[in-house]
Each structure stands twice: as structure tokens, then as C-alpha cells.
Enzyme design. Structure first.
Site, PDB file in Angstrom:
ATOM      1  N   CYS A   8       0.836  -1.199   0.000  1.00 54.38           N
ATOM      2  CA  CYS A   8       0.000   0.000   0.000  1.00 54.38           C
ATOM      3  C   CYS A   8       0.864   1.239   0.000  1.00 54.38           C
ATOM      4  O   CYS A   8       0.720   2.114  -0.817  1.00 54.38           O
ATOM      5  CB  CYS A   8      -0.863   0.039   1.258  1.00 54.38           C
ATOM      6  SG  CYS A   8      -2.515  -0.585   1.023  1.00 54.38           S
ATOM      7  N   ILE A  46      -9.797  -1.356   2.541  1.00 55.95           N
ATOM      8  CA  ILE A  46      -9.092  -1.904   1.387  1.00 55.95           C
ATOM      9  C   ILE A  46      -8.277  -0.815   0.695  1.00 55.95           C
ATOM     10  O   ILE A  46      -8.639   0.349   0.670  1.00 55.95           O
ATOM     11  CB  ILE A  46     -10.039  -2.602   0.373  1.00 55.95           C
ATOM     12  CG1 ILE A  46     -11.008  -1.609  -0.260  1.00 55.95           C
ATOM     13  CG2 ILE A  46     -10.787  -3.742   1.046  1.00 55.95           C
ATOM     14  CD1 ILE A  46     -11.725  -2.178  -1.473  1.00 55.95           C
ATOM     15  N   CYS A  47      -7.145  -1.227   0.169  1.00 50.80           N
ATOM     16  CA  CYS A  47      -6.209  -0.329  -0.492  1.00 50.80           C
ATOM     17  C   CYS A  47      -6.568  -0.324  -1.974  1.00 50.80           C
ATOM     18  O   CYS A  47      -6.469  -1.330  -2.655  1.00 50.80           O
ATOM     19  CB  CYS A  47      -4.803  -0.888  -0.258  1.00 50.80           C
ATOM     20  SG  CYS A  47      -3.462  -0.031  -1.005  1.00 50.80           S
ATOM     21  N   LEU A  48      -7.048   0.822  -2.463  1.00 50.22           N
ATOM     22  CA  LEU A  48      -7.535   0.875  -3.837  1.00 50.22           C
ATOM     23  C   LEU A  48      -6.391   1.106  -4.826  1.00 50.22           C
ATOM     24  O   LEU A  48      -5.319   1.537  -4.450  1.00 50.22           O
ATOM     25  CB  LEU A  48      -8.573   1.985  -3.956  1.00 50.22           C
ATOM     26  CG  LEU A  48      -9.794   1.749  -3.058  1.00 50.22           C
ATOM     27  CD1 LEU A  48     -10.607   3.001  -2.919  1.00 50.22           C
ATOM     28  CD2 LEU A  48     -10.635   0.605  -3.608  1.00 50.22           C
TER      29      LEU A  48
END
Ligand code: ZN
Lengths: 426, 174
Positions: free
Chosen positions: A265, B118-120
Site C-alpha cells: 500500500c 481496502i487499499c484501492l
């Protein structure tokens, strides 16, 4: 502890003297040495300093403020002690916010309001401030623990909440408005809000609150690839708000196509975050204590050690209603502002005439009058200086056609809710 | 629409667009927005069912419509993996998208922020910003959650991070 150990040693001394059998003396001596060691350990335990009533400029090793008050003696800051009057709210107590909080605490800020909803994790240990023994605590509680130890003079308030939710936002707004610390302060209850969050949603929430409260704030950010960052000063109505234009970020110079994002991320470095926190608090001190030049926007590209700067005017078509209101107020206050600037300029001219500072001007420095800063130098947000880029595109315009048309709406909300439930359970 | 597969693209174009730019603090305008959200969700859910691609359930968890809860699932190797789904409507909605959470997967994948958000992909936020206020909850699910599940569930299963519920029952029974 110290007294008890002394007593124990004295008892042992007495015992060794009164013991008839000298064969036990060696053992008693050993016990005495152990007690002495314990005494040393006890002395090394944390010491808590007591509160300081007034900031003193006296240079003694027991004065926590002597080096700060020296700024005043040297003529950098006019009145350092004013720092105790100021309240600063820090939103996001992560890699940047926690370090900013520690810096302001060590500077002797009057009051800090801390906002975060997260807990300390081991994954945070590549950054500064939090310690492994604080894992599991909320970031706000862990911060209060450390900061109150460092400087008990600072009034600390912690808010464990998410400001982007409706209830969190309401608490956030009311905590900023509360004037318990300085009841006669104008405006809100805080002097500055520092946004140290790591996402667009939270920044927009801070922007919303500050626009509604006409609250000056500073935004800070570190890129997801951890190699660049920025700080930005936002004065509602006077400078661009966070929604006036898509957020401005520092171009890292790394080709987007070569950046590997699979499986991660975001990255983070204690160095970049420390630099950004330092830039943010330096700008804060300059703004609050009135020295030096306060930066409207300062970028940091660590790969090239490049620091782009710029200034942004508010967008008259900003989508944020509160921003437009602040812009209108700022326009209305222009005559008063101009008069004040003129008076200040005249006063400065007088004082310069009285004391001719540099006759020879050996360095060829020309004094430029910078009262009217928002002159032609201010860039519109479309033209960006080298090294800066927009993070997001602007919203498309053609939706206006849809929303301007009157919506024929006979639907009932409750009816629609039931329809969805029916489909859900079918 | 660079960065999306043709399937997501064609599905997206069939979800009704919204018109009212209003967030949960905007009173009557928010009620109007909520109606539009419901209409889009009704159409999208119906569409999924008729295409034999039913993959989520979502409903408002409070009368104000600011918190939503439900389920989503993904079929991998003929087995269905189901997860709780929840999110809040942010105060700055629809300028900012809701942050979709799968709390059961918190800490199980790198592609997630704390709390199970959630990591988009890099493509989501720009597209959302460009289409404000026309995209709503249904669009966020279609563009955000569906591709995330398709990418992450196979990895989670193959790496053993998640187990099918039948496997889990068998292993606890034995
Ligand atoms: Zn604005």
C-alpha cells in the site's frame, strides 16, 4: 526506595559488627554490595520534572527553557514566552504528527489537542517517537504518556476518534470551538490546526472544519513512495483551500510506470517524515511567534534535494460552499486591510529614515517592499512551478447539465429502502 | 478509463449516475442524494442477479444512511468465500469516496490499511474525483471492491491466509 535501601545497609553494618563468628563476614559484605547496586539502579529510574511557573531566560542546567529564551536575547524572536498562550490541534498522530507534537512540546507550547483513532503497532517502529512497549495503546494515549513526561507544562487533550465520520467530525468541531484555555481569545479555541493525516478523505474533513470555522491551518504530507513531501499554509478566504484545486504534490521524478505497487500500500521512512515534521513545526513557530517568512507552500523532493515553493489564490468556483463564504468576507475586508498595510508601511519608512542602516551597501542588497505580496507573482493554480504536480484531476463539468435540470422526484425514501431489502433477500 | 478490465467498464456504464452533490450534513439535499443512492444500488444489484454475478448485499445500518453494513463474496476454485462489508459515509462525501472495510481480513494482507480498509488501485481516486458527484456507493463497490476481491482473494487462499468455511469446520471437528 532510596531511604529504605540506606536503612537496610545500616542494619547489615550493625549485624556484621555484632556477629561473633567472623566466618559470616564475607557473605554479609557480598549482601552489602548487592544493596549498593540496587541503590544505583533505583537512582537511574525515570525522574519526573515538576512544572515551571514562568519561562526564565536564566542559563542554568536545570532550566528547560534557557536555550529557547535565548532566541529572544539574540533578537530572532520578539517575545518567546507568548508560546505558552497558544493552542495547536494536531490531527493524525502518525510518523509526522507525533514528531511535530514532540517538537512543540519541547518548545513549551501552551496546549496541544491530539486526534487519532489508530493504535500503536510494531509496524510503526520504523518511524520516530513511539516505543515498542507502547504497542496496543491508542496513539493519542501513548503520545500523552510520553509528552507529559517530557514537558508537564503543556496542557494535553487527546481525542480518540475518526474525524471523517459524522459523529467524529462533530466532536472535532466542538473541541476546536471550546475556549476553556483562553476564554477571551478571538475566533475559535485554537490558534492553528496541523493536518498530519495520511489520506485525502481526512484532509478534506480538516479542510471542511477549518473553512466553516474560518480557522488557519497547515497541511502536511509524505508521498506513498516515502521520498517526497510538502507543507502548505491555508488561511480560509485568503489562500486556496484544499478543495479549491486538486491537491498539489511534489513530483518524485520517478517514472510512474517503473514504480512497483504490487503487494504494498505505502512505504515510509523516518527521515522524510522527520524532515516534513521539522518543516511543518518551523513554519508553525514562525507563524505563531511572528518571525521570518512563513511559507505558503514548500515541497521536498528527497531524491534531488529540491524544495519547490509556490502560492495559491482561492478558486472563485470552489466546490466548497464554506470556502466561497470566506472568500467573500476576505474581499469585504480589503479596504481595512489596505489601510492597515499603508499605515504599517509609512511607519516603517519613518523608522528607516531615522536610522540609516547601511550607508555603503557593500553587498548590493536592494530593499524590496513586500507589503503587497498577493501581486502578480501569485500563480493561478493551473500553472505549476517545476517539480510540482496535481495528485487528482478536477471534476468534469458536464454533470452540471444533469443537476441543473429539475429532478422529477416523487420517490419515497422508505419505499426505496424496502425495495432494496426485497431484492437483497430474494 | 485506463487501468480497468472491459468487464468492469461495461458494468460501470450500466449503473445509473447520481446528480445531487450532498453529504450527510446537508439535510434535505442528503435525503435526495440517498434516494439516488438507493436507485443506483437497486439497479446494480438487480443487474448482477440477472447476469448471474450476484456478489454483495448492502443496506443502511442507521436511519440517516451514514453507516452501511452487509456482505460480499467471491468464488475461487468453485468455492465461495464470504466476508463482512462495512463503511461510513464520510462528512465530505461525495467529494471523497467511502472507505470500504472488510474487518475480517484486517492484518491478513498488505493491500489493506489499518481497520480493514481496502487499499484501492492508483486508478480509483482519480476516476472518482473526475466523476464527482455522479458516482455513488454502487460505483464504489463496482470500481473499488469488485477488482480488489478478484485480485486479493486468490492470493489469500493460495497462501493459506484464509480458509474456506467448510475446511475450517472440518478441521475444528476432527
Ligand atoms: Zn476552496
Amino acid at each position: 526506595m532510596e531511604v529504605e535501601l540506606k536503612q537496610l545497609n545500616a542494619d547489615l553494618q550493625f549485624l556484621s559488627q555484632s556477629l561473633p563468628d567472623p566466618s559470616h563476614h564475607a557473605l554479609l559484605r557480598k549482601i552489602q554490595l548487592r544493596v549498593e547496586d540496587l541503590g544505583k539502579l533505583a537512582a537511574a529510574a525515570p525522574v519526573h520534572r515538576s512544572k515551571v511557573e514562568d519561562m526564565s531566560a536564566e542559563v542554568v542546567d536545570s532550566n528547560p527553557y534557557s536555550r529557547l529564551m535565548a532566541l529572544q536575547r539574540m533578537g530572532i524572536v520578539e517575545n518567546y514566552e507568548r508560546i505558552r498562550d497558544f493552542s495547536v490541534a494536531i490531527v493524525g498522530i502518525g510518523g509526522v504528527g507525533s514528531v511535530a507534537a514532540e517538537m512543540l512540546t519541547r518548545c513549551g507550547i501552551g496546549r496541544l489537542l491530539l486526534y487519532d483513532y489508530d493504535k500503536v503497532e510494531l509496524a510503526n517502529m520504523n518511524r520516530l517517537f513511539f516505543r515498542p512497549d507502547q504497542v496496543g495503546l491508542t496513539k493519542t494515549d501513548a503520545a500523552v504518556q510520553t509528552l507529559s513526561d517530557i514537558n508537564p507544562d503543556v496542557v494535553l487533550e487527546s481525542y480518540t476518534l475518526n474525524i471523517t465520520t459524522v459523529t467524529g467530525f462533530e466532536t472535532f468541531m466542538s473541541s476546536l470551538k471550546k475556549k476553556s484555555f483562553r476564554p477571551n481569545k478571538e475566533g475559535s479555541g485554537v490558534d492553528l490546526v496541523l493536518s498530519c493525516v495520511d489520506n485525502y478523505e481526512a484532509r478534506m474533513a480538516v479542510n471542511q472544519a477549518c473553512n466553516e470555522l474560518s480557522q488557519t491551518w497547515m497541511e502536511s504530507g509524505v508521498s506513498e513512495d516515502a521520498v517526497s513531501g510538502h507543507i502548505q499554509l491555508l488561511i480560509p478566504g485568503e489562500t486556496a483551500c484544499f478543495a479549491c484545486a486538486p491537491p498539489l504534490v511534489v513530483a518524485s521524478g520517478v517514472d510512474e510506470r517503473t514504480l512497483k505497487r504490487e503487494g504494498v500500500c505505502a512505504a515510509s521512512l523516518p527521515t522524510t517524515m522527520g524532515v516534513v515534521a521539522g518543516l511543518l513545526v518551523q513554519n508553525t513557530l514562525k507563524l505563531l511567534l511572528g518571525f521570518g517568512q512563513v511559507s505558503p507552500y514548500l515541497g521536498y523532493n528527497s531524491l534531488k534535494d529540491f524544495f519547490p515553493t509556490m502560492q495559491m489564490r482561492p478558486n472563485p468556483q470552489c466546490s466548497n460552499v464554506a470556502c466561497l463564504k470566506r472568500q467573500e468576507e476576505y474581499m469585504l475586508a480589503k479596504p481595512a486591510r489596505d489601510a492597515a498595510a499603508k499605515a504599517k508601511m509609512e511607519a516603517e519608512v519613518l523608522s528607516i529614515e531615522e536610522v540609516p542602516l547601511h550607508d555603503d551597501n557593500e553587498w548590493n542588497i536592494s530593499v524590496v517592499n513586500d507589503v503587497e505580496l498577493d501581486g502578480p507573482d501569485t500563480r493561478s493554480s493551473d500553472v505549476l512551478p517545476e517539480g510540482l504536480t496535481h495528485e487528482l484531476p478536477s471534476a468534469d463539468e458536464f454533470h452540471k447539465a444533469i443537476s441543473d435540470a429539475p429532478v422529477a422526484d416523487n420517490d419515497d425514501l422508505e419505499d426505496l429502502r424496502r425495495q432494496l431489502e426485497a431484492i437483497n433477500s430474494a | 478509463m485506463e487501468g480497468w478490465d472491459p468487464n468492469t467498464k461495461s458494468t460501470l456504464t450500466q449503473i445509473p449516475l447520481l446528480a445531487t452533490k450532498a453529504g450527510p450534513r446537508d439535510g434535505a439535499a442528503w435525503t435526495q442524494r440517498l434516494k439516488e443512492e438507493y436507485k443506483a444500488l437497486i439497479t446494480y444489484t438487480q443487474m448482477n442477479k440477472s447476469n448471474d454475478n450476484d456478489w454483495f448485499r448492502i443496506s443502511a445500518a442507521n436511519p440517516e444512511g451514514t453507516r452501511w453494513t452487509g456482505k460480499c463474496w467471491y468464488v475461487y476454485n468453485l468455492l465461495k468465500y464470504e466476508f463482512d462489508l462495512q463503511f461510513d459515509i464520510p462528512v465530505t462525501y461525495p467529494s471523497t469516496a467511502p472507505e470500504l472495510e472488510l474487518p475480517q481480513l484486517d492484518g491478513k494482507t498488505q493491500k489493506m490499511y489499518r481497520g480493514g480498509k481496502i487499499c484501492l488501485t492508483v486508478h480509483f481516486k482519480p476516476l472518482w474525483a473526475k466523476n464527482c458527484p455522479r458516482f455513488g456507493i454502487a460505483h464504489a463497490l463496482c470500481l473499488g471492491l469488485a477488482p480488489w476481491l478478484a485480485a486479493e482473494v486468490p492470493i489469500l487462499v493460495d497462501s493459506g491466509m484464509i480458509k474456506h468455511k467448510d475446511d475450517a469446520t472440518t478441521s475444528t471437528e476432527s
